[in-house]
Every structure is written in structure tokens, then in C-alpha cells.
Design a protein around this motif. Structure first.
Motif, PDB file in Angstrom:
ATOM      1  N   ARG A 190     106.816 -23.548  84.236  1.00  0.00           N
ATOM      2  CA  ARG A 190     107.120 -23.171  85.526  1.00  0.00           C
ATOM      3  C   ARG A 190     106.260 -21.868  86.094  1.00  0.00           C
ATOM      4  NH1 ARG A 190     113.209 -22.744  87.963  1.00  0.00           N
ATOM      5  NH2 ARG A 190     112.819 -22.567  89.937  1.00  0.00           N
ATOM      6  N   TYR A 191     106.022 -21.020  85.207  1.00  0.00           N
ATOM      7  CA  TYR A 191     105.450 -19.740  85.329  1.00  0.00           C
ATOM      8  C   TYR A 191     104.104 -19.478  84.874  1.00  0.00           C
ATOM      9  CZ  TYR A 191     110.240 -18.512  87.034  1.00  0.00           C
ATOM     10  OH  TYR A 191     111.550 -18.601  87.831  1.00  0.00           O
ATOM     11  N   GLY A 192     103.703 -20.376  83.799  1.00  0.00           N
ATOM     12  CA  GLY A 192     102.593 -20.092  82.964  1.00  0.00           C
ATOM     13  C   GLY A 192     102.629 -19.120  81.843  1.00  0.00           C
ATOM     14  N   SER A 193     103.913 -18.749  81.606  1.00  0.00           N
ATOM     15  CA  SER A 193     104.029 -17.686  80.534  1.00  0.00           C
ATOM     16  C   SER A 193     105.502 -18.094  79.917  1.00  0.00           C
ATOM     17  CB  SER A 193     103.873 -16.380  81.007  1.00  0.00           C
ATOM     18  OG  SER A 193     104.565 -15.406  79.710  1.00  0.00           O
ATOM     19  N   HIS A 194     105.788 -17.911  78.710  1.00  0.00           N
ATOM     20  CA  HIS A 194     106.891 -18.070  77.905  1.00  0.00           C
ATOM     21  C   HIS A 194     107.792 -16.866  78.408  1.00  0.00           C
ATOM     22  CE1 HIS A 194     104.788 -20.686  75.013  1.00  0.00           C
ATOM     23  NE2 HIS A 194     105.934 -21.296  75.152  1.00  0.00           N
ATOM     24  N   TRP A 195     107.398 -15.769  78.781  1.00  0.00           N
ATOM     25  CA  TRP A 195     108.257 -14.648  78.871  1.00  0.00           C
ATOM     26  C   TRP A 195     107.892 -13.812  79.999  1.00  0.00           C
ATOM     27  CZ3 TRP A 195     104.815 -10.473  78.764  1.00  0.00           C
ATOM     28  CH2 TRP A 195     103.804 -10.460  78.048  1.00  0.00           C
ATOM     29  N   ALA A 196     106.740 -13.630  80.432  1.00  0.00           N
ATOM     30  CA  ALA A 196     106.225 -12.774  81.697  1.00  0.00           C
ATOM     31  C   ALA A 196     107.158 -13.140  82.877  1.00  0.00           C
ATOM     32  CB  ALA A 196     104.790 -12.543  81.873  1.00  0.00           C
ATOM     33  N   ALA A 197     107.626 -12.167  83.567  1.00  0.00           N
ATOM     34  CA  ALA A 197     108.320 -12.381  84.930  1.00  0.00           C
ATOM     35  C   ALA A 197     107.040 -12.787  86.052  1.00  0.00           C
ATOM     36  CB  ALA A 197     108.949 -11.148  85.267  1.00  0.00           C
ATOM     37  N   PRO A 198     107.550 -13.599  86.932  1.00  0.00           N
ATOM     38  CA  PRO A 198     106.539 -14.146  87.782  1.00  0.00           C
ATOM     39  C   PRO A 198     106.174 -12.851  88.950  1.00  0.00           C
ATOM     40  CG  PRO A 198     108.820 -14.977  88.398  1.00  0.00           C
ATOM     41  CD  PRO A 198     108.665 -14.392  86.881  1.00  0.00           C
ATOM     42  N   LEU A 199     104.812 -12.816  89.291  1.00  0.00           N
ATOM     43  CA  LEU A 199     104.736 -11.861  90.158  1.00  0.00           C
ATOM     44  C   LEU A 199     105.550 -11.658  91.543  1.00  0.00           C
ATOM     45  CD1 LEU A 199     100.701 -11.792  89.622  1.00  0.00           C
ATOM     46  CD2 LEU A 199     102.293 -10.901  88.110  1.00  0.00           C
ATOM     47  N   LYS A 200     105.821 -10.854  91.842  1.00  0.00           N
ATOM     48  CA  LYS A 200     106.579 -10.459  92.956  1.00  0.00           C
ATOM     49  C   LYS A 200     105.521 -10.283  94.260  1.00  0.00           C
ATOM     50  CE  LYS A 200     110.402  -8.063  90.977  1.00  0.00           C
ATOM     51  NZ  LYS A 200     110.265  -6.506  90.637  1.00  0.00           N
ATOM     52  N   ALA A 201     106.013 -10.718  95.303  1.00  0.00           N
ATOM     53  CA  ALA A 201     105.204 -10.365  96.464  1.00  0.00           C
ATOM     54  C   ALA A 201     104.868  -9.136  96.945  1.00  0.00           C
ATOM     55  CB  ALA A 201     105.811 -11.135  97.816  1.00  0.00           C
ATOM     56  N   THR A 202     105.858  -8.256  96.588  1.00  0.00           N
ATOM     57  CA  THR A 202     105.741  -6.841  96.929  1.00  0.00           C
ATOM     58  C   THR A 202     104.773  -6.250  96.039  1.00  0.00           C
ATOM     59  OG1 THR A 202     107.846  -6.331  95.564  1.00  0.00           O
ATOM     60  CG2 THR A 202     108.122  -6.537  97.979  1.00  0.00           C
ATOM     61  N   ASP A 203     104.803  -6.559  95.061  1.00  0.00           N
ATOM     62  CA  ASP A 203     103.913  -6.083  93.697  1.00  0.00           C
ATOM     63  C   ASP A 203     102.287  -6.395  94.244  1.00  0.00           C
ATOM     64  OD1 ASP A 203     105.879  -4.880  92.560  1.00  0.00           O
ATOM     65  OD2 ASP A 203     105.886  -6.257  91.113  1.00  0.00           O
ATOM     66  N   LEU A 204     102.187  -7.675  94.950  1.00  0.00           N
ATOM     67  CA  LEU A 204     100.935  -8.330  95.195  1.00  0.00           C
ATOM     68  C   LEU A 204     100.284  -7.718  96.350  1.00  0.00           C
ATOM     69  CD1 LEU A 204      99.463 -10.300  93.551  1.00  0.00           C
ATOM     70  CD2 LEU A 204     100.473 -12.303  94.832  1.00  0.00           C
ATOM     71  N   LYS A 205     101.006  -7.263  97.457  1.00  0.00           N
ATOM     72  CA  LYS A 205     100.797  -6.916  98.493  1.00  0.00           C
ATOM     73  C   LYS A 205      99.713  -5.669  98.501  1.00  0.00           C
ATOM     74  CE  LYS A 205     102.987  -6.314 102.927  1.00  0.00           C
ATOM     75  NZ  LYS A 205     104.357  -5.831 103.543  1.00  0.00           N
ATOM     76  N   PRO A 206      99.717  -4.502  97.929  1.00  0.00           N
ATOM     77  CA  PRO A 206      98.859  -3.579  97.709  1.00  0.00           C
ATOM     78  C   PRO A 206      97.438  -4.087  97.570  1.00  0.00           C
ATOM     79  CG  PRO A 206     100.512  -3.233  96.101  1.00  0.00           C
ATOM     80  CD  PRO A 206     101.061  -4.120  96.957  1.00  0.00           C
ATOM     81  N   TYR A 207      97.453  -4.962  96.321  1.00  0.00           N
ATOM     82  CA  TYR A 207      96.249  -5.588  95.875  1.00  0.00           C
ATOM     83  C   TYR A 207      95.511  -6.740  96.808  1.00  0.00           C
ATOM     84  CZ  TYR A 207      97.281  -3.937  91.367  1.00  0.00           C
ATOM     85  OH  TYR A 207      97.616  -2.838  90.456  1.00  0.00           O
ATOM     86  N   LEU A 208      96.406  -7.376  97.528  1.00  0.00           N
ATOM     87  CA  LEU A 208      96.044  -8.405  98.961  1.00  0.00           C
ATOM     88  C   LEU A 208      95.296  -7.423  99.788  1.00  0.00           C
ATOM     89  CD1 LEU A 208      98.950 -10.709  99.099  1.00  0.00           C
ATOM     90  CD2 LEU A 208      96.485 -11.102  98.622  1.00  0.00           C
TER      91      LEU A 208
END
Ligand SMILES: [Zn+2]
Length: 257
Positions: free
Chosen positions: A53-71
Motif C-alpha cells: 500500500r505505501y511502498g515500505s514495510h514500516w515508514a508512515a506515508p507522507l502527509k500532505a502538510t509535510d509535502l506542502k513546503p516542498y511543493l
């Protein structure tokens, strides 16, 4: 025939050398091979599904709020380099990916189609929603920059590709039907039904790879600049600060669930 296949799969599962319990620290569930439910020899069913589902056994999926400054940083970089061939080339490629994706089909009609076909429908849906190629390029760059900066993240290509595809998929993934329904009192009320294709598994990997093939060249040049722009515009990512604690420590101290 089906039961023969079933039996041979069960024999294969039994013969796989495997760990008794899942390799993810703190999990403790039996591996799929130990439980006899699959060939996964190091992980439990929950963590195997999590990776699909996420591409990693353990990592939390990226949050839209964390992505925003990078966008925002990525959009600024793209605007400043809009006339460079290194940017125009992938933008043409991304527009071509959407233009060549064929017809949009209803989410409920594509559930059983192969992943490559579902990926095409997803790109066609982006085109119909008027998504600009700049937006796809910015997402691709932003996801890579965030994963590079975030020390809680899983910095492997699979996680990056799946998270890129998930963010792109979110731009336009559903089929939305709306009606006016007649009520007994003579008035009408709006009724909406939203169907979303499941954003999981193989289709995300296909989408991620296709986007990556087009955008990879830009990213190599611009990734550090986007990360630097993020610091200039919004300050450093929390995990780059000296008082930062890794997630497993935060969980242990009860600061996070
Ligand atoms: Zn597990």
C-alpha cells in the motif's frame, strides 16, 4: 485443477526457509510463511500489505502538510527554470503521458483491469481534470526532497515511487455522479456518489515508474536546490533540527502513538 495449484502453493510455503516472527521491531506476529498464508519469509501479513500500500514495510506515508513546503519550493524552482531545456523536456513528456493515456473510464469499471491499464486511466483522468504537467513535476521533486530530508522516512526508490504516485493519484482519482432526487414533499435534494479506485499495489508502482522515467533527469540537478529553497522559505525540516528525536524514541517516550 484449482485445488492442485493450491496444494503445490501450500507445499512451496512449507518448504521456504523462514523466520518464525516478523522482522519489524516490536511486531511479534508470525511471518506469512510461518503462518502458512504466503511466501513472505521475513514479514507478517500486516506488514506485507502495508508495503504493497505505501511502498515500505514500516515508514508512515507522507502527509500532505509535510509535502506542502516542498511543493512550493519545487514550483518556484520550476518557474525560475521554465525555459531551460532540462525543464521543458520533462514537461512535454508529462503532457504526452496524459494526452496519450486514452479514454477516462469509470472507477467502478476498472477494478479488475491490469495495473498498466489502470495507470493509463489514472493519467487520462488527470488530463480531464486539467492538471498541468508542472504540477506532476513539482510533486515528483517534492516527494524526493522530503524523503531525503525526513530522517523518519524510508529512503529507498520503492517508497519514493509509490508515494509520488499516491500524491499524483489524489489530484483526480474518483468518478463522481450527482443527481437531483425528488422528495415526497415535492422538492428535490442533491445526491452524490463518489467511487474511488483503490490506490494500492501494482498500479502505484507502474505510475511511479512512468513519472520517474520522465522526471528523473531534472531531479538529479534540482533536488539539492529544492531542499535549500525549502530552508530559505520555511526553515529546515523538523528532523534536521538539533533537538529532533527519531520516531521510535518519540513513541517510547509516549510523545507519539
Ligand atoms: Zn509485522
Amino acid at each position: 485443477m484449482a485445488s492442485k495449484q493450491h496444494e503445490s502453493l501450500a507445499m512451496r510455503i512449507r518448504s521456504v526457509p523462514h523466520r518464525a516472527t516478523c522482522a519489524i521491531p516490536g511486531c511479534g506476529r508470525p511471518t506469512m510463511a510461518a503462518a502458512g498464508t504466503g511466501l513472505a519469509d521475513c514479514h507478517c501479513q500486516y506488514h506485507v500489505q502495508r508495503r504493497a500500500r505505501y511502498g515500505s514495510h514500516w515508514a508512515a506515508p507522507l502527509k500532505a502538510t509535510d509535502l506542502k513546503p516542498y511543493l512550493k519550493a519545487a514550483h518556484r524552482w520550476i518557474a525560475e527554470h521554465r525555459n531551460d531545456i532540462a525543464v521543458t523536456y520533462p514537461l512535454i513528456g508529462l503532457q504526452g503521458l496524459m494526452d496519450g493515456a486514452g479514454q477516462v473510464e469509470r472507477a467502478q469499471d476498472i477494478k479488475r483491469l491490469p495495473a498498466a491499464k489502470r495507470a493509463r486511466v489514472a493519467f487520462a483522468r488527470l488530463r480531464e481534470a486539467g492538471v498541468k504537467p508542472e504540477r506532476l513535476l513539482a510533486i515528483h521533486m517534492a516527494v524526493a526532497a522530503l524523503i531525503e530530508d525526513d530522517r523518519d522516512s524510508h529512503n529507498v526508490p520503492e517508497f519514493r515511487l509509490v508515494q509520488t504516485a499516491k500524491a499524483v493519484h489524489r489530484l483526480a482519482s474518483g468518478t463522481h455522479s450527482r443527481w437531483e432526487v425528488a422528495l415526497p414533499n415535492g422538492t428535490t435534494a442533491p445526491l452524490a456518489i463518489h467511487n474511488y479506485p483503490r490506490s494500492s499495489g501494482q498500479v502505484l508502482r507502474v505510475m511511479g515508474r512512468e513519472l520517474d522515467e520522465i522526471c528523473r533527469g531534472v531531479m538529479q540537478d534540482a533536488l539539492d536546490t529544492v531542499r535549500r529553497l525549502r530552508v530559505e522559505m520555511f526553515g529546515p525540516h523538523p528532523s534536521q533540527r538539533p533537538d529532533w528525536l527519531p520516531r521510535h524514541t518519540r513513541v517510547r517516550l509516549g510523545l507519539e502513538k
